[in-house]
Enzyme design. Sequence first.
Site, PDB file in Angstrom:
ATOM      1  N   PRO A  24      43.709  -0.188  -8.734  1.00 45.00           N
ATOM      2  CA  PRO A  24      43.266   0.867  -7.817  1.00 45.00           C
ATOM      3  C   PRO A  24      44.247   1.017  -6.666  1.00 45.00           C
ATOM      4  CG  PRO A  24      41.424  -0.537  -8.385  1.00 45.00           C
ATOM      5  CD  PRO A  24      42.642  -1.158  -9.004  1.00 45.00           C
ATOM      6  N   CYS A  25      44.482   2.255  -6.265  1.00 45.46           N
ATOM      7  CA  CYS A  25      45.617   2.511  -5.387  1.00 45.46           C
ATOM      8  C   CYS A  25      45.228   2.957  -3.984  1.00 45.46           C
ATOM      9  CB  CYS A  25      46.492   3.570  -6.038  1.00 45.46           C
ATOM     10  SG  CYS A  25      45.563   5.058  -6.425  1.00 45.46           S
ATOM     11  N   GLN A  26      43.945   2.882  -3.627  1.00 38.08           N
ATOM     12  CA  GLN A  26      43.549   3.361  -2.294  1.00 38.08           C
ATOM     13  C   GLN A  26      44.426   2.739  -1.206  1.00 38.08           C
ATOM     14  OE1 GLN A  26      41.603   2.587  -4.700  1.00 38.08           O
ATOM     15  NE2 GLN A  26      39.907   4.003  -4.821  1.00 38.08           N
TER      16      GLN A  26
END
Length: 425
Positions: free
Chosen positions: A124-126
């Site tokens: 996940p790249c948040q």
Amino acid sequence: MNQNKNYKFIDLFAGAGGLSEGFIRAGFEPIAHIEMDHYACDTLKTRAAYHYLKANNKLSIYEQYLRTKKEKTDGAWLWNQVPKEVIDTVIQEAIGKETIDGIFKKVDRLCKGQKVDIIIGGPPCQAYSIAGRARLGKKIEDDPRNDLYKFYVEFLKRYSPEMFVFENVLGIITAKRGEPFADLKKLVDELGYDMEARVQIASQHGVLQKRQRVIIVGWMRSESNKYGYPELTVEEMCYSVMKDLFADLPLRKAGEGKLCETISYTKPLSEMEYLKQSGIRGVLDFTTQHIARPTNDNDREIYKIAVDMWFDGKRRLNYAELPSRLQKHKNKETFLNRFSVVDPDGCCHTVVAHIAMDGHYYIYPTPNPTLENVRSITVREAARLQSFPDDYFFEGSRTSALMQIGNAVPVILAQRIAESIKKML
């Protein structure tokens, strides 16, 4: 090596399976999908069932599922129609310190002693995304998601695949002054891998979307040096969203459509060259999830202004310049493009997970717009922009479906990468 060998892969942080679907299309075989989100896992199970039924000439069962499915039910009926081990390839777990050993045990069982040829996935790249940084501010520094790449490396250590593919937002290279990226490089280097990161633009690889993502590819160092970064030919995109991607779906108004109903096409496949070439129309003669979210009168008035402006010289709406009675947001300094029309004559701007909360950034380019017919794009239209085939079903609510779609790697881009890697293997 044998061309007909079925190369095996593990998909980490699998989401709804965009990357995986591309690899399956290129002839790879999944051993396991690991994902923490409940609805994305349900989607993966439904897709695994689809692939099993298709391979065994039992697609009518999948068709029956889509035709009779009721809202707010999961895919249990369908999953029970296939062998349990098909569904067991989906492991619903958050990858972390406490869970990794248990996940390894499950994956080991699924491997049945076979070699893992490739590991794919995108943590996940948040934590690396501009939007994530804007939203979380200083807190982002301590976000545990910053370190998920280290667990990806743990899988490389355990299964020693020939190659790996790691997808992420552009920010991964610059986040925290580039430390995580440098650390990733160092960790895989110690395991005997070379890696390279390149920015890939989806619209240059058969997708009607200007999405840019970093695709990191790593390969086992060897004497023969037969591996390297997959060569992707830049393809000219001669198709456009409205004419070639949306034109065979029935008209919708805001709030129209159901999550579970079958939709007939309004044009034969022979008239839809891009859909035919790309395989987006899928293998069934209908699709699903062509549902538009409801909007209020105020927003529809803004949508109409935005669409009118687009058709009048491709002008984009600036929020601060709207009549003040229509401005409901306090913020008039940033995100002034928050009402954006999908370009009907070219490629769409990047589809992101935030589409689940906010359709304003994806306004359908309605010809002859009125207050009655303007809307944001449907779930199925969003899925097509990500090049998911029409027979792909996203489990969960409308919001969850849109989130799964926005987070995915476009299927056709994944397929191009997989095909190039397969040649090397």
